[in-house]
Design a protein around this motif. Sequence first.
Motif, PDB file in Angstrom:
ATOM      1  N   GLY A  78       0.810  -1.212   0.000  1.00 32.65           N
ATOM      2  CA  GLY A  78       0.000   0.000   0.000  1.00 32.65           C
ATOM      3  C   GLY A  78       0.843   1.262   0.000  1.00 32.65           C
ATOM      4  O   GLY A  78       0.402   2.309  -0.459  1.00 32.65           O
ATOM      5  N   GLU A  95       1.451   3.093  -3.373  1.00 37.04           N
ATOM      6  CA  GLU A  95       0.370   3.936  -3.908  1.00 37.04           C
ATOM      7  C   GLU A  95       0.332   3.850  -5.437  1.00 37.04           C
ATOM      8  O   GLU A  95       0.333   4.856  -6.146  1.00 37.04           O
ATOM      9  CB  GLU A  95       0.546   5.391  -3.453  1.00 37.04           C
ATOM     10  N   GLU A 150       0.087  -3.060  -7.984  1.00 37.06           N
ATOM     11  CA  GLU A 150      -0.663  -4.059  -7.223  1.00 37.06           C
ATOM     12  C   GLU A 150      -1.165  -5.185  -8.124  1.00 37.06           C
ATOM     13  O   GLU A 150      -1.105  -6.361  -7.762  1.00 37.06           O
ATOM     14  CB  GLU A 150      -1.833  -3.384  -6.497  1.00 37.06           C
ATOM     15  N   TYR A 156       1.594  -9.784   2.026  1.00 39.34           N
ATOM     16  CA  TYR A 156       1.483  -8.354   1.748  1.00 39.34           C
ATOM     17  C   TYR A 156       0.105  -7.846   2.178  1.00 39.34           C
ATOM     18  O   TYR A 156      -0.837  -8.627   2.346  1.00 39.34           O
ATOM     19  CB  TYR A 156       1.602  -8.083   0.245  1.00 39.34           C
ATOM     20  N   THR A 216      -2.560  -4.228   1.410  1.00 39.83           N
ATOM     21  CA  THR A 216      -2.807  -2.884   0.880  1.00 39.83           C
ATOM     22  C   THR A 216      -3.848  -2.160   1.717  1.00 39.83           C
ATOM     23  O   THR A 216      -4.132  -0.989   1.477  1.00 39.83           O
ATOM     24  CB  THR A 216      -3.306  -2.954  -0.576  1.00 39.83           C
TER      25      THR A 216
END
Length: 483
Positions: free
Chosen positions: A229, A232, A237, A318, A320
């Motif tokens: 995250g 950005e 992603e 991971y 986000t």
Amino acid sequence: MGDPRGVLLINGVLITMLGLAMLIPALVDLALNHPDYAAFLSAAVITLFCGGALIASTYRRGIQLTVRQAFILTSSVWVVLPAFAALPLVFCELRLSYTDAFFEAMSGLSTTGSTVITGLDDTPPGILLWRAILQWLGGVGIIVTAIAVLPLLQVGGMQLFRMESSEQSDKALPRAAQIAAATAIAYLVLTLACAAALFMASVPAFDAIAHAMTTVATGGFSTSDASVGGLENDAAEWIIIIFMVMGSLPFVLYLQAIRGRPMLLWRDTQVRWFFITVGTGIGLVLLLTSLLDRDGSALEALRLATFNTISIITGTGYATSDYGSWGRSATALFFFFTFIGGCAGSTSCGIKIFRFRVMFESARVQINQLIRPNTVMVPHFNGRPLETHVIDAVMGYFFLFAMVFGMLAFLLTLTGLDLTTAISGAATAVSNVGPGLGNIIGPAGTFQPLPDAAKWLLAVGMLLGRLEFLTVMVLFTRRFWRG
């Protein structure tokens, strides 16, 4: 045990390789004029000396390992390497305690992704690169272990994927050593492709390389406290989603695809089940949470659900978004996702899809035989009959997984952890996933506040989960040592 020189020699070679790897972040810090280069050089000298001494004192030609020695080697390597890999983290400006450093190193090499380091955005580049290198090395080591070692040791049903099958069609390449080498090349190519794709998506070069190494390894170490995250970058992603999936598929099937048999990848039972599981998980997250009702587009909701679901199912770890804030139903879903894992022969973790498939087939046959008791039915996997000893091995694995998970969760409560932290911490350790649940070790937290005793327990859980339990537990039986 017999002659231990073979075990010591291979440990020495791997320790030496680890010491050479320490020179890479040392050169990076030196080029950037950061004083941590001295910490890596010091750790490299110690590591290279110990590895070289083992090689010099045990080397001889024609060393052959017995099955018993293979068990000892597999377990010893995954204890010794984190012990040396922790040294730069102790010597660097972070000045981690050895407990924290060993936890971080074990988390890295086992591709778990749990971390005790806070302030990653301001952490020296050498340390960030070292964490990525550990996960990258751990990922390729896991693939080689899963392809060349565990099937021979008949651990947890992994004999289903034995490369020395009598049928030539089962062989991706003639020998396990060639398979391991070709797999490492495929692993490197995937890593380079991921780094290039991230760089073209406007991710800075250092971040692209670090995230590529930990994505293909399904490890989850990031260069930011906000994980992916922090980039950005929506395009990045989606790229990471693709490569997390690719890292969770059997690498042997990539070799088959290169040799002109690409359809084998889709025909594989566990691959199809993996995609069905991932698709179902994403659908459930969208259905049971309010992501679609938030301010934002449906594509953003799909991206959040897809990224975080795949990250946890594959064991990458991971994040986000703090999915712990998506509601109780989402929290329960992600807790169950922790146990699933990817395919055998991949860098992924958890129980793994093929074991669920074996148990499903076995249960289906038993239910059908209750309805038609005179019918002879045999469970199948990938179109082949499942032998009884394979089903027994899978059932034994499930039992050990549940036993270790329950025992570890109980022991963690004795260190003073609350129930949510203890249970989710045990789950994420034995499944090698990374983040747990709750305010402390959730996706927005770290493992740094935990007491030292809890960190050592979790490190043991990571080791047991990574080596499929039986590989380590067999060392604690009297019969193993009696011969």
